[in-house]
Design a protein around this motif. Sequence first.
Motif, short mmCIF file in Angstrom:
data_model
loop_
_atom_site.label_atom_id
_atom_site.label_comp_id
_atom_site.label_asym_id
_atom_site.label_seq_id
_atom_site.Cartn_x
_atom_site.Cartn_y
_atom_site.Cartn_z
N LEU A 16 0.83 -1.20 0.00
CA LEU A 16 0.00 0.00 0.00
C LEU A 16 0.87 1.25 0.00
CD1 LEU A 16 -2.85 1.07 0.01
CD2 LEU A 16 -2.83 0.96 2.48
N ALA A 17 1.96 1.22 0.72
CA ALA A 17 2.86 2.37 0.77
C ALA A 17 3.47 2.66 -0.60
CB ALA A 17 3.95 2.14 1.80
N GLN A 18 3.57 1.64 -1.44
CA GLN A 18 4.14 1.80 -2.77
C GLN A 18 3.09 2.11 -3.83
OE1 GLN A 18 7.42 1.85 -3.26
NE2 GLN A 18 7.65 1.55 -1.07
N ALA A 19 1.83 2.17 -3.44
CA ALA A 19 0.74 2.37 -4.40
C ALA A 19 0.84 3.74 -5.05
CB ALA A 19 -0.61 2.24 -3.69
N THR A 20 0.64 3.76 -6.33
CA THR A 20 0.47 5.01 -7.09
C THR A 20 -0.46 4.69 -8.25
OG1 THR A 20 2.42 4.56 -8.43
CG2 THR A 20 2.72 6.04 -6.55
N PRO A 21 -1.18 5.68 -8.71
CA PRO A 21 -2.08 5.43 -9.84
C PRO A 21 -1.30 5.03 -11.10
CG PRO A 21 -2.63 7.49 -8.74
CD PRO A 21 -1.32 7.03 -8.19
N SER A 22 -1.90 4.15 -11.88
CA SER A 22 -1.33 3.80 -13.18
C SER A 22 -1.38 5.03 -14.07
CB SER A 22 -2.15 2.67 -13.82
OG SER A 22 -3.44 3.16 -14.17
N ALA A 23 -0.72 4.96 -15.20
CA ALA A 23 -0.73 6.09 -16.14
C ALA A 23 -2.16 6.42 -16.58
CB ALA A 23 0.14 5.77 -17.35
N THR A 24 -2.97 5.39 -16.79
CA THR A 24 -4.36 5.60 -17.20
C THR A 24 -5.16 6.30 -16.11
OG1 THR A 24 -4.27 3.63 -18.58
CG2 THR A 24 -6.47 4.43 -17.97
N GLU A 25 -5.01 5.83 -14.86
CA GLU A 25 -5.73 6.45 -13.75
C GLU A 25 -5.23 7.86 -13.50
OE1 GLU A 25 -8.49 5.06 -11.81
OE2 GLU A 25 -8.42 3.91 -13.67
N ASP A 26 -3.92 8.07 -13.60
CA ASP A 26 -3.34 9.40 -13.42
C ASP A 26 -3.93 10.38 -14.45
OD1 ASP A 26 -1.28 11.11 -12.05
OD2 ASP A 26 -0.52 11.23 -14.11
N LYS A 27 -4.06 9.92 -15.68
CA LYS A 27 -4.64 10.77 -16.74
C LYS A 27 -6.11 11.07 -16.45
CE LYS A 27 -5.11 11.42 -21.63
NZ LYS A 27 -4.70 11.11 -22.96
N LEU A 28 -6.85 10.08 -15.96
CA LEU A 28 -8.26 10.31 -15.60
C LEU A 28 -8.36 11.35 -14.49
CD1 LEU A 28 -9.88 6.76 -15.66
CD2 LEU A 28 -10.67 8.76 -16.92
N ILE A 29 -7.49 11.23 -13.49
CA ILE A 29 -7.51 12.18 -12.38
C ILE A 29 -7.18 13.58 -12.88
CG2 ILE A 29 -6.35 12.83 -10.22
CD1 ILE A 29 -6.02 9.70 -9.78
N ALA A 30 -6.15 13.70 -13.71
CA ALA A 30 -5.77 15.00 -14.27
C ALA A 30 -6.92 15.59 -15.08
CB ALA A 30 -4.52 14.87 -15.12
N THR A 31 -7.58 14.75 -15.87
CA THR A 31 -8.70 15.20 -16.68
C THR A 31 -9.87 15.64 -15.80
OG1 THR A 31 -8.03 13.72 -18.47
CG2 THR A 31 -10.29 14.54 -18.54
N TYR A 66 0.06 15.58 -2.76
CA TYR A 66 0.46 15.15 -1.42
C TYR A 66 0.16 13.66 -1.17
CZ TYR A 66 1.08 15.18 3.61
OH TYR A 66 1.51 14.90 4.89
N PHE A 67 -1.03 13.20 -1.59
CA PHE A 67 -1.47 11.84 -1.28
C PHE A 67 -1.27 10.84 -2.41
CE2 PHE A 67 -4.17 14.28 1.74
CZ PHE A 67 -3.75 13.68 2.91
N LYS A 68 -0.69 11.25 -3.50
CA LYS A 68 -0.59 10.41 -4.70
C LYS A 68 -0.05 9.01 -4.42
CE LYS A 68 0.92 10.69 -9.48
NZ LYS A 68 1.50 11.60 -10.49
N LYS A 69 0.95 8.90 -3.58
CA LYS A 69 1.57 7.60 -3.30
C LYS A 69 0.66 6.66 -2.53
CE LYS A 69 6.29 9.15 -3.63
NZ LYS A 69 7.56 9.38 -2.98
N GLU A 70 -0.44 7.18 -2.00
CA GLU A 70 -1.38 6.36 -1.25
C GLU A 70 -2.60 5.96 -2.08
OE1 GLU A 70 -2.36 8.27 2.47
OE2 GLU A 70 -0.32 9.03 2.67
N LEU A 71 -2.65 6.40 -3.32
CA LEU A 71 -3.83 6.19 -4.16
C LEU A 71 -3.54 5.22 -5.29
CD1 LEU A 71 -4.73 9.98 -4.53
CD2 LEU A 71 -5.57 8.40 -2.80
N VAL A 72 -4.57 4.53 -5.74
CA VAL A 72 -4.43 3.62 -6.87
C VAL A 72 -5.39 4.01 -7.99
CG1 VAL A 72 -4.61 1.21 -7.63
CG2 VAL A 72 -3.66 1.74 -5.38
N THR A 73 -6.60 4.36 -7.65
CA THR A 73 -7.63 4.64 -8.65
C THR A 73 -8.12 6.08 -8.56
OG1 THR A 73 -9.48 4.05 -7.21
CG2 THR A 73 -8.45 2.25 -8.50
N ALA A 74 -8.84 6.49 -9.60
CA ALA A 74 -9.47 7.81 -9.60
C ALA A 74 -10.53 7.88 -8.50
CB ALA A 74 -10.08 8.11 -10.96
N GLU A 75 -11.16 6.76 -8.20
CA GLU A 75 -12.13 6.72 -7.11
C GLU A 75 -11.43 6.99 -5.78
OE1 GLU A 75 -14.02 4.65 -10.52
OE2 GLU A 75 -12.03 4.50 -9.61
N ASP A 76 -10.23 6.43 -5.61
CA ASP A 76 -9.44 6.71 -4.41
C ASP A 76 -9.15 8.20 -4.30
OD1 ASP A 76 -9.26 3.95 -3.95
OD2 ASP A 76 -7.21 3.80 -4.74
#
Length: 122
Positions: A16-31, A66-76
């Motif tokens: 969990l400490a290593q979690a980060t959104p995938s490129a796809t999820e990161d793009k969804l969040i940015a969008t 700040y919390f990016k490393k704790e998130l996996v999905t756009a829902e998170d």
Amino acid sequence: MRAALLALCLGAAALLAQATPSATEDKLIATLIQRVSTMSAMVFLRNGNEYTSADAAKHMQAKYDYFKKELVTAEDFIERCASRSEMTGQAYRVKLSDGTVKDANAFLNSELRVLRQQVKKS
């Protein structure tokens, strides 16, 4: 048995400490953040104060950074960064142009569903 359970818990915490959104999820969040920033007729209600959509988007981006490393999905992201105050625990709300007030979590998840549908069609 106790040692195995402890090892399992520590392993899960490390993942969990290593979690980060995938490129796809990161793009969804940015969008989603970009989409919020352009909703100029909307007012965000946070801790009893009103904010423009641009200010809300800046706040969401700062929390995401700040919390990016704790998130996996756009829902998170929505749950952790865009729906409630970390300081007060108060839920964020949005006031739409017609005066309707909605819970930010429900509103943003609805917007995210639209974005996910657009991605599926492309």
